[in-house]
Design a protein around this motif. Structure first.
Motif, PDB file in Angstrom:
ATOM      1  N   ALA A  45      85.388  11.025  31.749  1.00 57.59           N
ATOM      2  CA  ALA A  45      85.401  11.466  33.146  1.00 57.59           C
ATOM      3  C   ALA A  45      84.565  12.730  33.335  1.00 57.59           C
ATOM      4  N   SER A  46      84.491  13.559  32.300  1.00 60.02           N
ATOM      5  CA  SER A  46      83.717  14.799  32.417  1.00 60.02           C
ATOM      6  C   SER A  46      82.226  14.523  32.543  1.00 60.02           C
ATOM      7  N   SER A  47      81.739  13.452  31.948  1.00 60.44           N
ATOM      8  CA  SER A  47      80.323  13.106  32.114  1.00 60.44           C
ATOM      9  C   SER A  47      80.029  12.771  33.569  1.00 60.44           C
ATOM     10  N   LEU A  48      80.922  12.002  34.179  1.00 59.73           N
ATOM     11  CA  LEU A  48      80.747  11.650  35.594  1.00 59.73           C
ATOM     12  C   LEU A  48      80.848  12.891  36.470  1.00 59.73           C
ATOM     13  N   ALA A  49      81.771  13.787  36.135  1.00 61.04           N
ATOM     14  CA  ALA A  49      81.940  15.021  36.902  1.00 61.04           C
ATOM     15  C   ALA A  49      80.707  15.922  36.783  1.00 61.04           C
ATOM     16  N   ALA A  50      80.183  16.070  35.579  1.00 60.64           N
ATOM     17  CA  ALA A  50      78.987  16.902  35.380  1.00 60.64           C
ATOM     18  C   ALA A  50      77.797  16.327  36.129  1.00 60.64           C
ATOM     19  N   ALA A  51      77.664  15.007  36.119  1.00 66.23           N
ATOM     20  CA  ALA A  51      76.572  14.371  36.864  1.00 66.23           C
ATOM     21  C   ALA A  51      76.720  14.641  38.361  1.00 66.23           C
ATOM     22  N   SER A  52      77.943  14.632  38.860  1.00 66.80           N
ATOM     23  CA  SER A  52      78.177  14.935  40.267  1.00 66.80           C
ATOM     24  C   SER A  52      77.770  16.372  40.592  1.00 66.80           C
ATOM     25  N   LEU A  53      78.079  17.302  39.702  1.00 67.66           N
ATOM     26  CA  LEU A  53      77.660  18.694  39.913  1.00 67.66           C
ATOM     27  C   LEU A  53      76.138  18.798  39.945  1.00 67.66           C
ATOM     28  N   HIS A  75      77.082   2.494  33.917  1.00 64.49           N
ATOM     29  CA  HIS A  75      76.978   3.693  34.750  1.00 64.49           C
ATOM     30  C   HIS A  75      77.125   4.964  33.905  1.00 64.49           C
ATOM     31  N   LEU A  76      78.106   4.972  33.017  1.00 65.47           N
ATOM     32  CA  LEU A  76      78.327   6.122  32.145  1.00 65.47           C
ATOM     33  C   LEU A  76      77.104   6.380  31.266  1.00 65.47           C
ATOM     34  N   ALA A  77      76.541   5.327  30.697  1.00 64.77           N
ATOM     35  CA  ALA A  77      75.337   5.476  29.866  1.00 64.77           C
ATOM     36  C   ALA A  77      74.179   6.028  30.686  1.00 64.77           C
ATOM     37  N   ASP A  78      74.006   5.548  31.906  1.00 66.83           N
ATOM     38  CA  ASP A  78      72.934   6.040  32.778  1.00 66.83           C
ATOM     39  C   ASP A  78      73.133   7.517  33.114  1.00 66.83           C
ATOM     40  N   VAL A  79      74.357   7.876  33.471  1.00 62.72           N
ATOM     41  CA  VAL A  79      74.670   9.258  33.832  1.00 62.72           C
ATOM     42  C   VAL A  79      74.389  10.190  32.663  1.00 62.72           C
ATOM     43  N   ARG A  80      74.783   9.778  31.482  1.00 63.83           N
ATOM     44  CA  ARG A  80      74.624  10.644  30.309  1.00 63.83           C
ATOM     45  C   ARG A  80      73.173  10.887  29.927  1.00 63.83           C
ATOM     46  N   THR A  81      72.260  10.003  30.331  1.00 60.90           N
ATOM     47  CA  THR A  81      70.847  10.250  30.015  1.00 60.90           C
ATOM     48  C   THR A  81      70.326  11.482  30.746  1.00 60.90           C
ATOM     49  N   GLY A  82      70.976  11.868  31.837  1.00 60.01           N
ATOM     50  CA  GLY A  82      70.552  13.038  32.595  1.00 60.01           C
ATOM     51  C   GLY A  82      71.271  14.318  32.226  1.00 60.01           C
ATOM     52  N   LEU A  83      72.147  14.273  31.225  1.00 61.15           N
ATOM     53  CA  LEU A  83      72.919  15.453  30.822  1.00 61.15           C
ATOM     54  C   LEU A  83      72.495  15.935  29.443  1.00 61.15           C
TER      55      LEU A  83
END
Length: 125
Positions: free
Chosen positions: A90-98, A7-15
């Motif tokens: 946790a900040s990667s997940l938070a940024a993806a939520s924003l 999940h973290l790897a997936d989220v980070r591809t969009g940041l």
């Protein structure tokens, strides 16, 4: 690989994650730096001068300009929010939520507060 690692790897591809010196420069150009670490951690480890403190459970409401709980700085959806935690997970997940709520320039700090401090950038006690 665990589920959260995937999940973290997936989220980070969009940041467009920023290294400490990139984040420092972005703040100098108007980006807003957000410290989501708990109060106890901030007391022990210090902080980053000028960072806005928003603990994680309030983040979306405080950054969304359409929210009744929005910060005065949350004037539009084009603001570059740079979220950081202690080590940058946790900040990667938070940024993806924003980003999910429409803040398209939200991102996070690679390595979090610890990387910022290790890079020799300004910190407070």
């Amino acid at each position: 690989m665990t589920g959260i690692d995937r999940h973290l790897a997936d989220v980070r591809t969009g940041l467009d994650r920023l290294e400490p010196f990139e984040a420092y420069q972005a703040v100098r150009e108007g980006a807003l730096l957000v410290d989501t670490r708990p109060a106890g951690t901030r007391r022990v480890e210090g902080g980053i001068p000028g960072a806005i403190v928003i603990e994680r459970n309030h983040l979306e409401w405080r950054c969304d300009p359409a929210s009744d709980g929005a910060l005065p700085q949350a004037t539009n959806t084009d603001i570059q929010w740079i979220v950081f935690c202690d080590e940058g997970y946790a900040s990667s997940l938070a940024a993806a939520s924003l980003r999910t709520i429409g803040l398209s320039r939200a991102t996070d700090l690679v390595g979090g507060f610890r990387a910022w401090r290790t890079a020799g950038l300004p910190v407070t006690d």
